[in-house]
Write an enzyme that holds these catalytic residues in place. Sequence first.
Site, PDB file in Angstrom:
ATOM      1  CB  ILE A 217      -0.955  -0.129   1.258  1.00  0.00           C
ATOM      2  CG1 ILE A 217      -1.890  -1.207   1.341  1.00  0.00           C
ATOM      3  CG2 ILE A 217      -1.842   1.245   1.104  1.00  0.00           C
ATOM      4  CD1 ILE A 217      -2.535  -1.678  -0.122  1.00  0.00           C
TER       5      ILE A 217
ATOM      6  CG  ASN B 127      -0.780   7.961   0.795  1.00  0.00           C
ATOM      7  OD1 ASN B 127      -0.805   7.864   2.019  1.00  0.00           O
ATOM      8  ND2 ASN B 127      -1.117   9.156   0.264  1.00  0.00           N
TER       9      ASN B 127
ATOM     10  CD  GLU C 210     -11.513  -0.228 -11.925  1.00  0.00           C
ATOM     11  OE1 GLU C 210     -11.892   0.227 -12.675  1.00  0.00           O
ATOM     12  OE2 GLU C 210     -11.026  -1.489 -12.254  1.00  0.00           O
TER      13      GLU C 210
HETATM   14 MO1  MOS Z   1     -11.997   2.522 -14.842  1.00  0.00          MO
HETATM   15  S1  MOS Z   1     -13.905   1.941 -15.153  1.00  0.00           S
HETATM   16  O1  MOS Z   1     -11.347   1.428 -16.063  1.00  0.00           O
HETATM   17  O2  MOS Z   1     -11.904   3.871 -14.707  1.00  0.00           O
END
Ligand code: MOS
Length: 732
Positions: free
Chosen positions: A616, A618, A692
Amino acid sequence: MKFDTPATTNPIDQGKVIGHPTSRIEGPLKTTGQAPYAYEHHNVAPNQAYGVVVGSAIAKGRIASMNLEAAQSAPGVIAIVTAANAGKLGQGKYNTAKLLGGPEIQHYHQAVALVIADTFEQARAAAERVDVTYTSTDGTFDLANSRESAVEAKEQMADTLHGDFETAFAAAPVQLDATYTTPDQAHAMMEPMASMAAWNGDRLTLWTSNQMIDWSVTDLATTLGIPKKNVRLISPYIGGGFGGKLFIRADAVLAALGARMAGRPVKVALARPLIFNNCTHRPATIQRIRIGAASDGKITAMAHEGWSGDLPGGKVELAAQPSKLLYAGENRRVTMRLSTLDLPEGNAMRAPGETPGMMALEIAMDEMAEKLKLDPIEFRIINDTQVDPVKPDRPFSQRHLIECLRTGADRFGWNQRHAQPATQRDGRWLIGMGVAVAFRNNLLVKSGARVRLNDQGIVTVETDMTDIGTGSYTIIAQTAAEMLGVSLDNVVVRLGDSSFPVSAGSGGQFGGNCSTAGVYAACVKLREAVAQRLGVNADEAEFVGGEVRAGGKSMPLRNAAQSGEIVAEDSIEFGELSKKYQQSTFGAHFVEVAVDSATGETRVRRMLSVCAAGRILNPTSARSQVIGAMTMGVGAALMEDLVVDKRLGFFVNHDLAGYEVPVHADIPHQEVIFLDETDPVSSPMKAKGVGELGICGVSAAIANAVYNATGIRVREYPITLDKMLDQLPPMI
Ligand code: MOS
């Protein structure tokens, strides 16, 4: 720099700057209003005019007539761009429909005109006076009804058929066969799509709001039919994108055409009520999931079959994709089918594929665990796999999913959950807990950067990487600071300009790892150049405290650049490692909900995410990404739904009053835990994406918590109270 063998120890591992919670370096500029967003580049070009877009009032058909007289004679009007006077336009690679429609209309609110005037108010008033008549043709707007004619989209995702699903499923002592639906969803980012164009001869500069600078330069050049080198895109600050700004939209093309026609700079923002139908959205899905398991809980058969729709020539939403990799099981069938619909264009939205896919799959896993009388966490652990389930010689580079589940269970107090649904109350509220897995692949994309060292010891990084509110500026500064042994104060980061080296851009949660790896590569070169000035080998040199040191010698960095700025440029290119290893990110979401036993209203009470996503870089901005994603998952679970008018073919609730997303009052206590992990296969940064990952599975955790609270299984998102009202358990 080619990255084709796993990373060994490198300067990033020092962790002096990288890995420390760091506030955004551009934060003060944003909070004081000094960071210009796309529509706010007031001073970069004089004499700016304003353009307002007119959208089509039909979904499919043709423009029969267009009367511009009233608009043209309105006060302040300079020019009106339409397909009839714009000249021949090319078709960009990343758009399905034309960004300027006419005479053929491909979807509702497709742009048909840009009215340009001296002031915004004049342009808006004149746009109302553009008189268009249409000839409508029948369109197809209903995904459920068009399932029969859906086809395999082979180049995007060929069917994965492994073993003999039908036989194994039929033989399985415990079976689930359920169908789930997810609706069309909107990105609903804060900043609308907006651009300002200025021409200097045949060269175009476009200030815009965009995630992928190089894709967009390419598409803008193609659309306008001009060489790529004549286009400069500038997008330093971006008020959110979520995938809606991966490519240029009508504002960019029409600002460019408008500025050429008006002979002066033109700025165009898409009005909020236009965006929902004019721009892209996440397509609705239908997903049938069948799972067969032995009585010990081992999955023997898994089928995930999905359907989605898009305009002719468009794309399928890869919702079934996670079922290729997430759980063990010999026999599987993973398929997607694409219908042709005449709704607005579908495309990527935060974790395309995985978000709707995990919304369905992780309810199915909960349902299956219940049939097996297993705890839903244990059921997932039984079916963990450390290798690609259909390619046993291809391991995951790292997979700490079980640790995520166990850590989360412990921290959340999972042992307090009542296994029997609808048995826990708090006054009028029914209380429940739910869990779901988060899963998203980690993509690797080539990324370049340039680093400069000046005689003040200041390091400047230049790359066309974007910061869509994610923290790119900060992690890039941290990377350069770590590599060159300087403090953050001595690093300047310049992003979002196509005159800088091409980066991975912001998409698919690959931006964080890949763009910093590109900066790493450029810094390695800069270290070599600096070491040379000291007359030493870069391998022996240490960069610390603003100095380079080796073999008892040392020199301040500013001295190294005394005879002139030192400039180094490189990119990271990813080799075959991702063929040898499956790269993914993992997590576990825990949710507690309260459902009103009288009204069916769901309130989320507590949320926890545990993520395993490599180093990670940040923790501050990573946490911010994950809580944002969790919040978006609440929206997807309980609120978000672009309602399709199936007669006229458009999204009815096309503004932020009708398209509901969570507000602060909807969001409870949220906690994020990152497992301490570094993945040497992902890049020299040993990092992966989290932006995501954080949304994948959250909505299912909420659905599972609602089931645990009420005993009601809602399989059609969003989980609104009308879907529960007649099934609520009796009040006591
Ligand atoms: Mo993402 S949906 O590849 O900005």
